[in-house]
Enzyme design. Structure first.
Site, short mmCIF file in Angstrom:
data_model
loop_
_atom_site.label_atom_id
_atom_site.label_comp_id
_atom_site.label_asym_id
_atom_site.label_seq_id
_atom_site.Cartn_x
_atom_site.Cartn_y
_atom_site.Cartn_z
N ASP A 1 -4.96 2.23 6.99
CA ASP A 1 -5.70 2.42 8.24
C ASP A 1 -4.98 3.33 9.21
OD1 ASP A 1 -3.59 0.44 8.79
OD2 ASP A 1 -4.52 0.34 10.77
N ASP B 1 7.05 3.63 3.59
CA ASP B 1 7.39 4.69 4.54
C ASP B 1 8.88 4.60 4.82
OD1 ASP B 1 7.42 6.59 6.52
OD2 ASP B 1 5.97 5.62 7.83
N THR C 1 9.58 -2.70 6.22
CA THR C 1 8.73 -3.87 5.97
C THR C 1 9.17 -4.57 4.69
OG1 THR C 1 6.90 -2.65 6.97
CG2 THR C 1 6.34 -4.65 5.76
N LEU C 2 9.36 -3.78 3.64
CA LEU C 2 9.74 -4.35 2.34
C LEU C 2 11.13 -4.96 2.37
CD1 LEU C 2 8.39 -1.86 -0.31
CD2 LEU C 2 7.74 -4.26 0.06
N LYS D 1 6.47 7.40 0.06
CA LYS D 1 6.75 8.67 0.75
C LYS D 1 8.12 9.22 0.39
CE LYS D 1 3.64 8.19 4.73
NZ LYS D 1 3.53 8.00 6.19
N ASP E 1 0.83 -1.21 0.00
CA ASP E 1 0.00 0.00 0.00
C ASP E 1 0.86 1.26 0.00
OD1 ASP E 1 0.89 -0.49 2.59
OD2 ASP E 1 -1.03 -0.10 3.56
N ARG F 1 -10.13 2.07 6.55
CA ARG F 1 -9.66 1.30 5.39
C ARG F 1 -10.67 1.32 4.25
NH1 ARG F 1 -5.13 -1.75 6.78
NH2 ARG F 1 -5.07 -2.61 8.87
P1 IMP Z 1 7.55 0.93 6.59
O1 IMP Z 1 8.02 -0.45 6.98
O2 IMP Z 1 8.01 1.98 7.57
O3 IMP Z 1 7.90 1.28 5.16
O4 IMP Z 1 5.98 0.95 6.76
C1 IMP Z 1 5.17 0.38 5.79
C2 IMP Z 1 3.83 0.00 6.36
O5 IMP Z 1 3.41 0.89 7.37
C3 IMP Z 1 2.79 0.10 5.25
O6 IMP Z 1 2.60 -1.15 4.64
C4 IMP Z 1 1.57 0.57 5.99
O7 IMP Z 1 0.81 -0.54 6.43
C5 IMP Z 1 2.09 1.34 7.17
N1 IMP Z 1 2.10 2.80 6.90
C6 IMP Z 1 3.15 3.58 6.62
N2 IMP Z 1 2.78 4.85 6.40
C7 IMP Z 1 1.44 4.86 6.55
C8 IMP Z 1 0.44 5.92 6.43
O8 IMP Z 1 0.70 7.09 6.13
N3 IMP Z 1 -0.85 5.51 6.65
C9 IMP Z 1 -1.20 4.24 6.95
N4 IMP Z 1 -0.30 3.25 7.06
C10 IMP Z 1 1.00 3.55 6.86
MG MG Z 2 -0.94 -0.83 8.16
#
Ligand code: IMP
Ligand code: MG
Length: 164
Positions: free
Chosen positions: A150, A94, A98-99, A122, A91, A156
């Site tokens: 969410d 950030d 996670t990826l 982002k 989705d 959602r």
């Molecule tokens: P990362 O591991 O920091 O890249 O976070 C990724 C995950 O965090 C995404 O798959 C989302 O589920 C959640 N996330 C990150 N930013 C947002 C946001 O602005 N709104 C909602 N969920 C977010």
């Molecule tokens: Mg989430």
């Protein structure tokens, strides 16, 4: 931030890009639950070639709006990735944590290729070494909800994407 119409238009373009890019081989689209659930359902219907669909659950956020750091992955270890093109649908990127973690886990299972399609990026990811192959929209560094995204499991279902 993004209306239902803008999202539909961009998702259909992404579907065309993906259709063009994957000329042969087996394609497995893996949606990251729960955030990408709505995106994946729309995206796969815009891809005009054979494919299969699977899901993985990953969570790095608790109830808050800031990444907690630890990434938990729940997936079906029976899914065969070997020799298949894997397209991860996410989705929003950030921190990219996670990826990065997911790519590490899936790579160890010898796919033919592995790429990411993120609806939103982002552009602040510090934890991700490689580029995201397909990106829907660049997103502001704000907390977004709707179209699968969410805040503490709310919002959602909104057909558009809004900033909290
Ligand atoms: P990362 O591991 O920091 O890249 O976070 C990724 C995950 O965090 C995404 O798959 C989302 O589920 C959640 N996330 C990150 N930013 C947002 C946001 O602005 N709104 C909602 N969920 C977010
Ligand atoms: Mg989430």
């Amino acid at each position: 931030m993004f209306s239902a119409e803008e999202i539909a238009r961009r998702v259909s373009e992404l579907g065309r890009e993906i259709t063009d890019r994957y000329r042969d081989g087996d394609l497995l689209v893996v949606g990251l639950l729960k955030g990408s659930a709505i995106f994946v359902c729309d995206l796969v219907r815009q891809i005009q070639r054979p494919l299969q669909i699977d899901f993985i659950a990953a969570s790095s956020y608790g109830g808050g709006t800031a990444s907690s750091g630890a990434v938990r992955l729940v997936y079906d270890p029976e899914t065969r990735l070997e020799g298949r093109h894997i397209l991860i649908a996410e989705d929003i990127v950030d921190s990219g944590r996670t990826l990065a973690r997911l790519l590490e886990v899936l790579r160890s299972r010898s796919p033919a290729s592995i790429a990411v399609c993120a609806l939103l990026h982002k552009r602040i990811a510090t934890q991700l070494q490689e580029p995201v192959r397909f990106v829907g929209f660049d997103a502001p560094a704000e907390f977004l909800v709707g179209y699968g995204l969410d805040h503490a499991e709310e919002y959602r279902h909104l057909p558009y994407i809004a900033s909290i």
